[in-house]
Every structure is written in structure tokens, then in C-alpha cells.
Design an enzyme around this catalytic site. Structure first.
Site, PDB file in Angstrom:
ATOM      1  CE  LYS A  73       3.938   1.687  -2.839  1.00  0.00           C
ATOM      2  NZ  LYS A  73       3.500   0.614  -3.531  1.00  0.00           N
ATOM      3  CB  THR A  75      -5.960   0.775  -1.261  1.00  0.00           C
ATOM      4  OG1 THR A  75      -5.916  -0.272  -2.225  1.00  0.00           O
ATOM      5  CG2 THR A  75      -7.359   0.871  -0.698  1.00  0.00           C
ATOM      6  NE  ARG A  96       3.931   3.228  -9.706  1.00  0.00           N
ATOM      7  CZ  ARG A  96       4.495   2.081  -9.345  1.00  0.00           C
ATOM      8  NH1 ARG A  96       5.521   1.615 -10.006  1.00  0.00           N
ATOM      9  NH2 ARG A  96       4.026   1.403  -8.316  1.00  0.00           N
ATOM     10  CE  LYS A 107       2.104  -4.084  -8.527  1.00  0.00           C
ATOM     11  NZ  LYS A 107       0.983  -3.209  -8.893  1.00  0.00           N
ATOM     12  CB  ALA A 275       9.066   0.288  -8.131  1.00  0.00           C
ATOM     13  CG  PHE A 303       8.045  -2.799  -5.490  1.00  0.00           C
ATOM     14  CD1 PHE A 303       6.943  -3.642  -5.501  1.00  0.00           C
ATOM     15  CD2 PHE A 303       8.844  -2.774  -6.623  1.00  0.00           C
ATOM     16  CE1 PHE A 303       6.646  -4.438  -6.598  1.00  0.00           C
ATOM     17  CE2 PHE A 303       8.557  -3.571  -7.728  1.00  0.00           C
ATOM     18  CZ  PHE A 303       7.470  -4.399  -7.706  1.00  0.00           C
ATOM     19  CG  PHE A 383      -6.486  -6.699   5.961  1.00  0.00           C
ATOM     20  CD1 PHE A 383      -6.759  -7.536   4.897  1.00  0.00           C
ATOM     21  CD2 PHE A 383      -5.547  -5.691   5.781  1.00  0.00           C
ATOM     22  CE1 PHE A 383      -6.116  -7.396   3.675  1.00  0.00           C
ATOM     23  CE2 PHE A 383      -4.893  -5.537   4.575  1.00  0.00           C
ATOM     24  CZ  PHE A 383      -5.179  -6.394   3.517  1.00  0.00           C
ATOM     25  CD1 TRP A 411      -9.867  -2.398   0.112  1.00  0.00           C
ATOM     26  CD2 TRP A 411     -11.442  -3.169   1.516  1.00  0.00           C
ATOM     27  NE1 TRP A 411     -10.420  -3.523  -0.452  1.00  0.00           N
ATOM     28  CE2 TRP A 411     -11.392  -4.014   0.392  1.00  0.00           C
ATOM     29  CE3 TRP A 411     -12.362  -3.450   2.535  1.00  0.00           C
ATOM     30  CZ2 TRP A 411     -12.210  -5.129   0.259  1.00  0.00           C
ATOM     31  CZ3 TRP A 411     -13.183  -4.558   2.400  1.00  0.00           C
ATOM     32  CH2 TRP A 411     -13.105  -5.387   1.278  1.00  0.00           C
TER      33      TRP A 411
END
Length: 558
Positions: A73, A75, A96, A107, A275, A303, A383, A411
Site C-alpha cells: 500500500k 509502495t 505516516r 512488519k 490503524a 491496513f 510481483f 516497485w
């Protein structure tokens, strides 16, 4: 094909001096307060000076429920900001700050990944400009002043059994969840049960992220309830006379932090409430300021959309007067397969049927976002193991729901890999289709607000609240808190309160364990199921692999 790690890519960034990033936003040099060469804070005087400017377009990036497969998210948020600039738009991002606890736990950081990162990545994921330390210090000052007040005669008549203000530290430390404080004899005060939360769960963090300015910040801090008397009347922070000194400690932390993406586009990185416990959005002051400086502002909410996006719409936008123009819902083929029952170890093999079986999780988030009146597009975070057939399965599913899904390769390629989504977002923003409205009205009872979120967003059959909780809600309504929004605290991994229930579960109830009044932040926290306000470290924490190499550079951050 070997890919470089995030930290290796970030270290090779061709960063511009932060003054040049400020120049691109027309921020005068005297209003840019540098922290080194590559980060700065923006002065309150400059923020005040731009308030009469028109707002740009606001884009929210949200996601499906998180899985161990990863969604990307942040990214996508960073990549979309770069993508918008790549197609000639003046855009910036608002995200954030990272908490040290998750960084050293499981994480990882919060700066994006691959070619879609905010830099300086190492500083952002560690001490940055000291905002979280300031919040920890302000919170700890109040903790000390409460116990000191009791020690020196307890003029406010605090019932020591009903001190609700817990302590905080910015680290995952399960051993501090429940403690006994003030042991050691008369000179150390009166022993009582106590405990620690992680700093990002502090009401001070939530307040800093919702306050409009320092005056608003001080007033909200004073409104925090820290304890109750024997007659159950509340004791406020202002009764302890702590809000002034706390505001002094938070004076610099209130100012947004300006940094840049790998492609030298501007980014505000400010605040970081949990969150699943708090509202999971970056600061109001950063978002509202960005809207005055750029034509398009891309922000994220923590999230999945059932938590972060709902709170963004129902708490942040409602309280700050924001009107989002478009939503991007991030999904991955890998996560769809996990929702469809595939184990993480088997995600590399093509499984189109599993992708289709997992898509209802995405579908429910799409339907939920429509309830807020904001048009959406699905961003498929690419991916290398994704097959054409799997990607097409997601696209076909979304098309059936009337929403376009676009494959993004930011990415790997940076802004160039997400320009199609950027163009779609511009189209949605300029179409005038957005007609934002929160899910529920201020006038609904607190119990009705809780039921609305549980039934409309989670799709629960019913909400289980015992008499004690219902009476507490009615008491708060009688005290004038009935118009506050509700901040749902539940697992991020499922629409239900059972983290193992992936996909789009039905036939479940939502049990409400307790309710908490965050009178300063301005919402009611509704704790559903088992939620930790102080996480623990995993069996093998990331901290074991973080170190300085022979060249004095940091290794192991991600």
C-alpha cells in the site's frame, strides 16, 4: 534475477538538497527548517499563510485485508505520486512515520519499497526528526504528573483504582503490558496496577494527527480523561495542569516533515497512529497543507479498507472537512491466492482458481468504498511470479463489479510503471463523480454507529454488547459525547474478529469487549475481540539482522 534490497536502492538515491524540494513547492527558505541536508520541517507561519488557497484533489490509497504475502500500500502511494508527476501533474504524497517497535519486530519500515520509496529511508525508519520521541516524552510527562499529583495530596480526588492513563514506549515489549508501579515504600508513592502501550497507540499521537494548530492541540490535550473519582466523575488532563508543558514538548513535532521520493518528488511524512487501535492516518495538518501546495495529493490509510479507509472517511475527513476525490484499492495476485486458501510456501505456482476464490475479499472492499460516494480504481501491485492468466482473473472480476483494475509495476520501474493508473486517477478526480459522505450521521446514537460499521462494512449478522457497555455508551451520550465518531479496534487480518477467517466471511457476530472514551482525540474506541495495544516481538525479530557493516552503513532495515 537478483533484486537489490530496499535499503540498497535507497542508499543509491540521487537526492536533491531539501531546499530545492521546498523551492518546487514555493516554500520560502526562511520557512523551511532543515534537519540535515535531506529533510526539513515546515513553519506554522507558512502553513497559516496558505490557508486561503484553493485545495487540490485528494486521492486515498487503501487495500484489501493484509496477508503474509504482502500488498504494498505504501509502495503504491509513493509510486502513484511519482506516476502523477511523470505525466506532468503537480503532485505530492502524505504518509505516516514509522514506529521503532514494528521496525525491529516483524512488519519492517514504512517508506515504501523497490523503486517507489521515500528517502532518507534509514532516518525515516529510525529516529527521523524526533516526533515520536516528543510524543513519548509528552505522554510520559502526564504519567509522571498524575502519580505526583496523587503523592502530594490528591487534590483532584483521583481514585487510584481508576487511573486510565497508561504509560507508553516506542517498542514492542510484551513484558510491560501489565505491571505494578510505585513499589518500594512510602517515598515512592502508592502502589497500583499500571501498564504500557506502544507510543503509536497513545491518545497524544491521535491528537497530534487530528489537531489543526498548536492552540487546538493544547485544548485537545486538556480534554483527555486520565482517571475517575470514586463517584465515577472524570478527571481531565487539564485538572492535572499538564497540557501546557505537553504542548511545549510537542511544538516542533506538530510541524510536518518534508522529504522526497527516489524521483525527487515532495512528500510529507508526519504522524503515525495505529490503524487497528487508533485511526491510522497521517496528520491532518500535513494533508491540509499539501492540498494547498499541490494539484494532486496522494495519501494512505493503515491496513485494509475495512479499518484504515473507513476511519479515514468517518473520522479524519469528517473532522477535518476533507472531501476525497478518488480511491485506489491495492491488491496482489499473491494475496488473492492466500485468500483463496493457498499456503504462503505455494504462492509461486500458477493457481487461477485460487485467485478467483480469493477475489471476494477485494470485492467487498470495492462495494464498501462505493458507500462513501468516492469513485475507485483497483491497483494490482505486480510481483514477478504473477502470470498473465492470474492477473486477468482479477481484472475480469473487478470489471464485473464495474471497477477498472490496472497492473502496476512501480516497485520495479518507479513512476514510469504506474502511469496508466495515474491517468485513471486524474480522470476520476476531474470527472466530478465524487460525492463524499460519511457512513453514518453525527446524530445517531453511539450504539447505532457501532452497529452501522459492523453490519455495513464488516457484514456481521449482529453486534454483541452487554448491558455494562450499553450503559457506558448512554452515560457518555448524557455527558455530551454522543456526537463523536466511533474508532473500531479489531484484527486487521479479517472482516470478522477472527484473524484466520480470510476472504469475505459471513454468518458471524462482532463481540464488543470494551469501549474507551478518547475525549481529546474526539472519538470512542470500540475494542472488538482480542486486540493488543502493546505488541510483542516475534520469535526471530528483525532486530537480530540489523547492524552496521564495516563501512559504517546500516544493514537489515526493510
Amino acid at each position: 534475477m537478483a533484486f537489490k534490497s530496499d535499503i540498497e536502492i535507497a542508499r543509491e538515491a540521487n537526492k536533491k538538497p531539501i531546499q530545492q524540494i521546498g523551492d518546487a513547492l514555493n516554500i520560502p527558505g526562511e520557512h523551511l527548517l532543515p534537519y540535515g541536508h535531506d529533510k526539513a520541517k515546515i513553519s506554522q507561519a507558512f502553513i497559516d499563510s496558505v490557508q486561503e488557497r484553493p485545495d487540490g484533489k485528494l486521492i486515498l490509497v487503501t487495500a484489501i485485508n493484509p496477508t503474509p504475502a504482502g500488498e504494498g500500500k505504501t509502495t503504491t502511494t509513493v509510486g502513484l505520486g511519482d506516476g502523477l508527476n511523470k505525466i506532468g501533474k503537480k503532485a505530492m504524497i502524505c504518509i505516516r512515520e514509522a514506529s521503532l517497535g514494528p521496525n525491529f519486530g516483524m512488519k519492517g519500515g514504512a517508506a515504501g519499497g523497490g523503486k517507489a520509496q521515500v528517502v532518507p529511508m534509514e532516518e525515516m525508519n529510525l529516529h527521523f526528526t524526533g516526533d515520536f520521541h516528543a510524543i513519548t516524552s509528552a505522554h510520559s510527562l502526564l504519567s509522571a504528573m498524575i502519580d505526583n499529583h496523587i503523592y502530594w495530596g490528591n487534590e483532584a480526588q483521583i481514585d487510584q483504582r481508576r487511573v486510565t492513563w497508561r504509560r507508553v514506549v516506542d517498542m514492542n515489549d510484551r513484558s510491560l503490558r501489565q505491571i505494578t508501579s510505585s513499589l518500594g515504600g512510602v517515598s515512592n508513592g502508592f502502589p497500583r496496577e499500571d501498564g504500557f502501550d506502544i507510543t503509536v497507540a497513545s491518545e497524544v499521537m491521535a491528537i497530534l494527527c487530528l489537531a489543526k494548530n498548536l492552540k487546538d492541540l493544547e485544548e485537545r490535550l486538556g480534554n483527555m480523561i486520565v482517571a475517575y473519582r470514586r463517584d465515577k466523575s472524570p478527571v481531565f488532563c487539564r485538572d492535572i495542569k499538564a497540557e501546557g508543558a505537553m504542548t511545549v514538548l510537542l511544538k516542533d513535532a506538530m510541524q510536518p516533515n518534508l522529504v522526497q521520493t527516489l524521483e525527487n518528488n515532495p512528500a510529507f511524512v508526519h504522524g503515525g497512529p495505529f490503524a487497528n487501535i487508533a485511526h491510522g492516518c497521517n496528520s491532518v495538518i500535513a494533508t491540509t497543507t499539501a492540498l494547498k501546495l499541490a494539484d494532486y495529493v496522494v495519501t494512505e490509510a493503515g491496513f485494509g479498507a475495512d479499518l484504515g479507509a473507513e476511519k479515514f472517511m468517518d473520522i479524519k475527513c469528517r473532522k477535518a472537512g476533507l472531501k476525497p476525490d478518488a480511491v485506489v484499492i491495492v491488491a496482489t495476485v499473491r494475496a488473492m491466492k492466500m485468500n483463496g486458501g493457498v499456503a504462503k510456501a505455494d504462492l509461486g505456482a500458477e493457481k487461477v482458481a485460487a485467485v478467483k476464490a480469493g477475489c471476494p475479499n477485494l470485492g467487498r472492499h470495492i462495494e464498501n468504498m462505493k458507500k462513501f460516494g468516492v469513485p475507485a480504481v483497483v491497483g494490482i501491485n505486480h510481483f514477478v511470479t504473477d502470470t498473465d492468466a492470474e492477473v486477468q482473473a482479477v481484472m475480469d472480476y473487478c470489471a464485473e463489479l464495474g471497477v477498472e483494475a490496472i497492473l502496476n509495476k512501480h516497485w520495479e520501474l518507479g513512476g514510469e510503471g504506474i502511469t496508466e493508473t495515474a491517468k485513471k486517477v486524474v480522470e476520476l478526480c476531474e470527472s466530478g463523480a465524487a460525492n463524499y459522505a460519511p457512513l453514518y450521521a453525527d446524530e445517531l446514537s453511539l450504539a447505532e454507529k457501532i452497529e452501522t460499521v459492523c453490519k455495513e462494512i464488516y457484514r456481521a449478522d449482529s453486534v454483541v454488547m452487554d448491558g455494562k457497555i450499553l450503559n457506558q455508551l448512554k452515560e457518555w451520550e448524557a455527558q455530551g459525547y454522543g456526537n463523536l465518531p466511533v474508532c473500531m479496534a479489531k484484527t486487521q487480518y479479517s472482516f470478522s474478529t477472527d484473524p484466520t477467517q480470510r476472504g469475505a466471511p459471513t454468518g458471524f457476530d462482532i463481540p464488543v469487549r470494551e469501549v474507551r472514551l478518547s475525549a481529546g482525540a474526539g472519538f470512542i474506541v470500540v475494542v472488538c475481540g482480542e486486540i493488543m495495544t502493546m505488541p510483542g516481538l516475534p520469535r526471530v525479530p528483525a532486530a537480530e539482522s540489523i547492524r552496521l557493516n564495516d563501512e559504517g552503513l546500516i544493514e537489515g532495515l526493510f
